[in-house]
Design an enzyme around this catalytic site. Structure first.
Site, short mmCIF file in Angstrom:
data_model
loop_
_atom_site.label_atom_id
_atom_site.label_comp_id
_atom_site.label_asym_id
_atom_site.label_seq_id
_atom_site.Cartn_x
_atom_site.Cartn_y
_atom_site.Cartn_z
N ASP A 376 63.23 -74.98 -55.91
CA ASP A 376 64.33 -74.85 -54.96
C ASP A 376 64.91 -76.18 -54.46
OD1 ASP A 376 64.30 -72.08 -55.00
OD2 ASP A 376 62.83 -71.93 -53.40
N GLU A 1274 44.98 -42.52 -46.87
CA GLU A 1274 46.09 -42.57 -47.82
C GLU A 1274 47.43 -42.17 -47.24
OE1 GLU A 1274 44.55 -41.14 -52.00
OE2 GLU A 1274 43.65 -39.90 -50.44
#
Length: 1343
Positions: A376, A1274
């Site tokens: 970058d 979950e």
């Protein structure tokens, strides 16, 4: 020039102790040395490439010139041991421990529930510790930046941030505890409505916050190690001494002066210069590069000089990127604003570049010279006209850091003898503008998909372009520039006509092949012009600021294109019902007590499988895998490998005395390979490095066979694992004749990698007699390991003892595959008679098997004009990969859970599991529900879109509301789901915020917000009674202590903590009396896998049973002496010959799905919830920010609210990855590309919603759960779909404003590319497009 003589020894300190290494190997990295050499196993291996932070340590160095000590975090997996001469290293063991004293960081992280599996925790501690050593009172921005380079797959980060935020003076020390005034302000007006919940019976109040910050110990500076005075003396003495370390293959030379360095570079022109080893080290690890000579110039003062010249800032090439950031932060305020434009742009890019560990290792010179396409800073430096100061024995010269240099053109490059000494970064000029942009799959610590930097200089006082520079990264193998475009635009005015011409010229000049590396070609083409448009607007705004009378204000619709998302510290609120005030203080059930291993996680004392020390005679195994996705094996030649140094043997299918796996999957491939990564044989050697090197010498010949890779391929070839699964109710065909409207569509959900932080590991120890073996393995299913190993070796299971102390994350990924890894190692151990360790590196762990099943759904929905859905017909497919694994069970769950929360009177769902030549997909948290339920929400939202009705209204009118039967004839009472829905609407202030969002969207063309609320009906457990059974053994010893064995594996889900609470409650003794033993097949035989959200409760029921038996036996003794102590009762019971040992058993929840009849009950019970999320998207780039999430969950009587809320938050963040950013990519030949944190991006700290609120519904009961609790492991994952649909809502707003009112489909993951391309505009229209089939794509559609 002769090579300097070998140095006497490498001297450094570790945790205050002096270390002298006489034979330092330049190729050895600190992580390996700590773990294997010093046995400091708190520092973990997570990825080996500096991408996860698990290996973080603090390095302290002394500069003899400045007389300053520098403390910084570093990735020990990248740090060469030889670079540490004269340094002090602090590991997590040196911060604090249970034997001496905890550091406040460790205490707070543990007590605030900041660890679950604990594998990432030492790295988190070290990142924060390094920050505090430099900044005792850090800002929240510094705290978040310190965590940029640390990944966690369990917690969801919120509790970690909360734990650390108390060190910042910006944050209230009571924040998150429910006692902060801000928390109380937010809680006002949130009392429950009478119709939402009955009068409380558990406790009279709701609690907020999960810990007690006011009880934490303050920081004690005397606890920290001082920098060793000996190293200060060494630094002064070694200033004039060159260091040389000779290894077997590499010589490490550390010169002290520039002229010496130049002479060495002249002698060894191909020798790399290494400062941080973040680039060269990766080449060595991933590409197998070997450098005979390595030059370490970090001790050369000239490379560290920083000075202010007349025309700019001169930065030494060895300056670390973190130091560059600090320099810029100091310089910018001292200079006129017009001179700092490039410095501000560099600073902006530095904030998102890599993680703090890499920023402290990587150097500016290394970043420039390595010239990665996606780096970058280089485009910014080139746009700013930076000058490189080079030196060699021939003299010095300067070259521009420009497009030619970045493109590696020979005439613009360094010569092999030259060294980059420093970089001149010029001041910007008054009429000059510099900007840089980047877009990555994750906002921080992720390589850019595309980046750019642009510079324009105008003739003074005008908008006539004098000079223009445009550079892009991530487009090809190098950074590319657009000189032709720049030249043609010189002399043009900065206006709309110029913008249109620039976009056309850029797209003509910068060509991206449709087969380009990395894919996302159309997206990257769009970014070329999107970025330039943003630059155009920034410059216009700058001109207006400089010359307000000459330029008009930007058009209103352009304003929102300016600026990028800013990061704010996340704030969380967790609310749950308090325990009954009459409950005894020592009774832990219902209280948010910390994880039983939390302190050990934070101190590094928690042991995992690979932390087991070296065993006498131990060997290591590395495997040879297939390079073809489907082929016959013609020959295997291991002769060269067997002659390699250190190799003991090679094991293959021929060496297996028993059965080679099972009917569906082999331990070693025999005649055929069915995916790339299929294990063919294993090389066993004295070290892992030797074994791995020898695998390259195994020669295999193949004959390729036909490939089937995608669901589409499988359907065409009728390649399925089993028969179709189907559920049906009502009359689907007739119902379609009676509805007002019918829509049909398709949707797709990509796969997902488990990316647990601890990779698979097995240590097999053969015993000397009776063919017995001890197997230490990281698994959810020790019994299956025992069974498969026994079968492979042809011996009885009773002779195989499996042990699992704890698992560093699993999420379903350590159920079915560890038995095969253990069997391979066991065959090697039996053949050699030696212990064998088989540990997978991250790359191997990711390509040897799959993950979550990719999903494709086809729907046909009939509905009335008012939104009532009357009939749904579904056909679902999943990609199971190459072997059955549990794909047959998974497609059954996909079908059984296909309706989510909706009561459709005429409903049919069919499902097939496809067999392909990809790695075998396996269980993953949610097990089919995240794909199936997302599909349900897609077809419900499609109905709302078709009718132009609010999504929440269509969802609510079609939800289950009263007790009824599911399509598989199981009774469901959904009333608590309705309560969750209403409570979520209320607590999220949904309707008011939607109005505010609509107003925001009217005012902002290029930024859009979206909000969505999603209900959930999740079924827990398995569809067979036998899968719910559990056993336990509880022993009471004469001193009153209690040892508990159970069949569950502790994976971070808090199973052991809840079992501890249950045993304490049942025996009526404090938890301090009780100890849980590791999971072992010796005391608990035949235990089933720990999965399906029910592990804690079924094992808890077994322990409860054993404790109740013991308590009943003790009742006569207690009655005789009711005022006695526990210890007295136990001794008396022993004297009366009362057994103090009991086994417990839980038969299991009843479940029995009859597929022939299509009737259940299929699953034990349901968990209800709702989630509301708000996001903001950037229509120019596809970036999005998670602004707020409110979750209401029906957890019933939570045994431990801290653990349950942690599971909800962690599951949510994992779902966020599934639905918005995690993407598995394969080549057209079946080669997986995404094999580590560099290419596969799980959520990080920057992805946590700014406001994250969890509310557990009070006063609800689960009649079959232990203490009326429910499993939370979950369910939280699917609730992240609210973010998916909030993004879709924002995209819909953008499309509507652009005149696109059609119903549109977005697939999962809804990543930056899909978001940007769905926000269609004139930029997406102007890019060139390639017809599918006219080129070979870089990657196939994973579905």
């Amino acid at each position: 020039m002769a090579c300097p003589p070998q140095s006497n020894g490498l001297i450094f300190f570790v945790n205050g102790k002096k270390v002298i290494e006489r034979c330092a190997d330049p190729e050895e990295l600190l992580l390996n040395y700590l773990r294997k050499g010093l046995r400091l196993t708190g520092t973990k291996y997570g990825c080996g490439i500096g991408g996860c932070g698990a290996c973080t340590v603090m390095v302290s160095t002394y500069d003899p010139d400045s007389k300053k000590i520098r403390h910084f975090p570093a990735n020990s997996c990248l740090l060469p041991l030889c670079s540490l001469h004269g340094a002090a290293v602090t590991t997590v063991e040196g911060v604090g421990n249970t034997k001496t004293k905890l550091h406040p960081i460790q205490e707070r992280l543990a007590k605030c529930h900041g660890s679950q599996c604990g594998f990432c925790t030492p790295g988190m501690v070290m990142s924060m510790y390094s920050l505090l050593r430099n900044h005792p009172e850090p800002t929240m921005e510094q705290i978040l930046a310190a965590l940029d380079g640390n990944l966690c797959r369990c917690t969801g980060y919120r509790p970690i941030i909360d734990s650390f935020s108390v060190f910042s003076p910006e944050c209230c020390p009571l924040a998150g505890s429910g006692k902060c005034c801000l928390d109380q302000e937010e809680g006002k007006g949130k009392e429950r409505e009478e119709d939402l919940a009955p009068e409380p019976k558990r406790g009279d109040r709701m609690c907020s916050g999960l810990c007690q910050p006011e009880e934490f110990q303050p920081q004690d500076p005397t606890q920290d190690y001082i920098f060793p005075p000996e190293l200060v003396r060494m630094a002064d003495e070694n200033k004039e001494r060159t260091l040389v370390f000779n290894g077997k293959r590499t010589t490490w030379i550390s010169p002290i002066a520039l002229q010496e360095l130049l002479g060495l570079k002249a002698k060894y022109p191909n020798a790399p210069l290494v400062v941080g080893n973040t680039s060269v080290g990766l080449d060595v690890k991933m590409l197998g590069v070997c450098h005979p000579v390595v030059l370490y110039p970090a001790r050369v003062p000239d490379l560290h000089l920083v000075s202010m010249a007349d025309n700019g800032l001169v930065i030494g090439a060895a300056t670390h990127l973190a130091e560059l950031r600090d320099i810029l932060l100091n310089v910018i305020p001292e200079l006129p604003a017009e001179k700092t434009k490039i410095y501000c742009t560099l600073l902006k890019q530095l904030r998102t570049l890599a993680g703090e560990q890499i920023r402290n290792l990587a150097s500016l010179g290394g970043h420039i010279v390595s010239r990665g396409s996606t780096w970058d800073l280089n485009p910014v430096l080139a746009a700013g006209k930076a000058i490189l100061n080079l030196a060699s024995t021939d003299g010095t010269r300067q070259i521009p850091l420009n497009g030619e240099f970045l493109a590696r053109m020979p005439e613009a490059d360094l010569s092999p003898k030259e060294v980059l000494v420093s970089v001149l970064i010029p001041f910007s000029k008054e009429d000059e503008f510099v900007s840089a942009f980047r877009q990555a799959e994750r906002r921080k610590n992720a390589l850019s998909v595309t980046n750019c930097a642009m510079q324009v200089r105008f003739h003074p006082g005008t908008d006539v372009i004098e000079d223009l520079t445009i550079l892009y990264g991530g487009i090809g193998c190098t950074i590319v520039s657009a000189p032709v475009t720049s030249r043609k635009l010189r002399g043009r005015n900065w206006n709309k006509q110029m913008l249109d011409e620039a976009c056309r010229l850029i797209l003509e000049e910068i060509q991206i092949s449709p087969s380009a590396l990395g894919g996302k070609v159309e997206y990257r083409r769009t970014l070329l012009v999107s970025f330039f448009f943003r630059f155009y607007l920034e410059v216009l705004q700058g001109l207006k600021y400089m010359y307000p009378s000459q330029y008009s204000d930007l058009p209103k619709e352009y304003m929102s294109a300016l600026g990028e998302f800013l990061d704010y510290p996340p704030r969380g609120m967790q609310e749950y019902q308090d325990v009954d005030p009459q409950q005894p203080p020592h009774d832990p059930v219902g209280r948010p007590i910390m994880h039983e291993s939390g302190i050990k996680h934070a101190t590094g004392e928690a042991g995992y499988t690979d932390d087991i020390g070296p065993i006498d005679g131990q060997l290591y195994m590395a495997v040879v895998t297939s390079t073809r996705a489907h082929a016959n094996i013609l020959s295997i030649d291991t002769s060269e490998a067997l002659e390699a140094p250190g190799v003991v043997t090679v094991v293959s299918a021929a060496d297996i005395p028993g059965k080679n796996g099972n009917e569906h999957e082999k331990v070693f491939a025999e005649d055929e390979v069915v995916y790339i990564g299929h294990i063919i044989c294993g090389v066993v050697a004295e070290t892992y490095e030797l074994a791995k090197e020898a695998t390259k010498k195994v020669k295999i010949e193949y004959k390729d066979l036909e490939l089937i890779l995608t669901i589409k391929d499988a359907i065409q070839h009728s390649s399925y694992f089993s028969e179709e699964k189907k559920i049906e109710q009502g009359n689907v065909e007739e119902a379609f004749q009676t509805v007002d409207r019918i829509i049909e569509g398709e949707n797709r959900v990509g796969g997902q990698k488990h990316f647990y932080l601890e990779t698979n590991c097995t240590v097999v120890i053969p015993r000397k007699e009776d063919n017995e073996m001890d197997i230490h393995v990281s698994t959810q299913d020790a019994s299956s390991v025992q069974e498969l190993v026994a079968t492979a070796l042809g011996i009885q299971s009773c002779k195989i003892r499996c042990h699992t102390t704890r698992v560093g994350g699993a999420f379903g990924g350590k159920c079915t595959k560890p038995p095969f890894f253990a069997a391979a190692a066991a065959v090697a151990a039996q053949k050699t008679g030696c212990p064998v360790r088989f540990t997978l590196e991250r790359e191997s762990d990711m390509f040897l098997f799959g993950g979550r099943h990719p999903f494709e759904g086809k729907y046909k929905v009939g509905f009335m004009n008012d939104g009532r859905i009357k009939v749904v017909d579904l056909m679902y497919y999943v990609n199971g990969g190459c072997t059955l694994d549990n794909s047959d069970m998974l497609i059954a769950y996909v079908v059984l859970k296909s309706f989510n929360a909706y009561n459709i009177p005429n409903f049919r769902c069919r499902g097939r599991a496809c067999k392909t030549n990809l790695p075998s997909n396996t269980a993953f948290r949610g097990f089919g529900f995240p794909q199936s339920a997302l599909s349900a929400e897609m077809w419900v939202s499609a109905v709302a879109d078709e009718l132009s009705l609010p999504h929440d209204k269509v969802r609510e009118m079609n939800m289950f509301k009263a007790i009824t039967l599911t399509p598989f004839k199981e009774e469901v009472d959904p009333r608590n789901m309705v309560v969750c829905w209403k409570e979520c609407l209320k607590r999220s202030d949904y309707y008011s915020r939607r109005k505010a969002i609509e107003e925001f969207n009217k005012q902002n063309y290029w930024k859009k917000k979206g909000i969505e609320i999603i209900p959930m009906l999740f079924s827990v457990g398995f569809n067979a009674t036998c899968y719910h059974q559990a056993s336990a053994l509880v022993n009471i010893y004469l001193d009153g202590s209690v040892l508990v064995f159970c069949g569950g594996a502790e994976m971070g889900q808090g199973l052991y903590t809840k079992v501890l609470q249950i045993a304490s409650h049942e025996l009526k003794i404090p938890t301090s009396y009780i100890h849980l033993f590791e999971r072992s097949t010796v005391p608990i035989p035949n235990a089933l896998l720990t999965a399906g959200s029910i592990g804690s409760e079924v094992n808890g029921k077994a322990v409860q049973n054993a404790c109740q038996i013991l308590r009943k036996r003790l009742e006569p003794v207690i009655k005789k002496n009711p005022q006695g102590k526990w210890e007295d009762w136990i001794k008396k019971a022993f004297e009366e010959s009362i057994s103090l040992s009991a086994t417990g058993f839980f038969k299991g929840y009843f479940a029995n799905m009859d597929w022939e009849k299509g009737e259940g009950p299929a699953l034990p019970y349901f968990v209800f919830g709702a989630s509301c999320s708000e996001v903001e998207i950037d229509c120019l780039t596809g970036d999005h920010k998670n602004l707020r999430t409110d979750i209401v969950m029906d957890a019933c009587y939570s045994i431990n609210p801290g653990i349950d809320i942690g599971q909800i938050e962690g599951g949510f963040m994992q779902g966020l990855g599934l639905y918005t950013q995690e993407e598995i990519r394969f080549s057209p030949e079946g080669q997986q590309y995404t094999l580590g944190p560099d290419t596969y991006k799980i959520p990080a700290v920057c992805d946590v919603p700014e406001k994250f609120q969890i509310y557990l519904l009070p006063n609800t009961r689960n009649p079959i759960g232990i203490y009326s609790s429910k499993g939370m492991g979950e369910a939280g994952l699917f609730l992240a779909s609210s973010v998916f649909f909030a993004i879709k809502d924002a995209v819909a707003a953008a499309r509507k404003e652009r005149g696109l009112n059609d119903v549109f489909v977005l697939d999962s993951p809804l990543n930056v590319a899909r978001i940007r391309m769905a926000c269609a505009d004139h930029f997406t229209e102007m890019i060139p497009k390639n017809e599918p089939g006219t080129y070979k794509p870089w990657a196939i559609d994973g579905n």
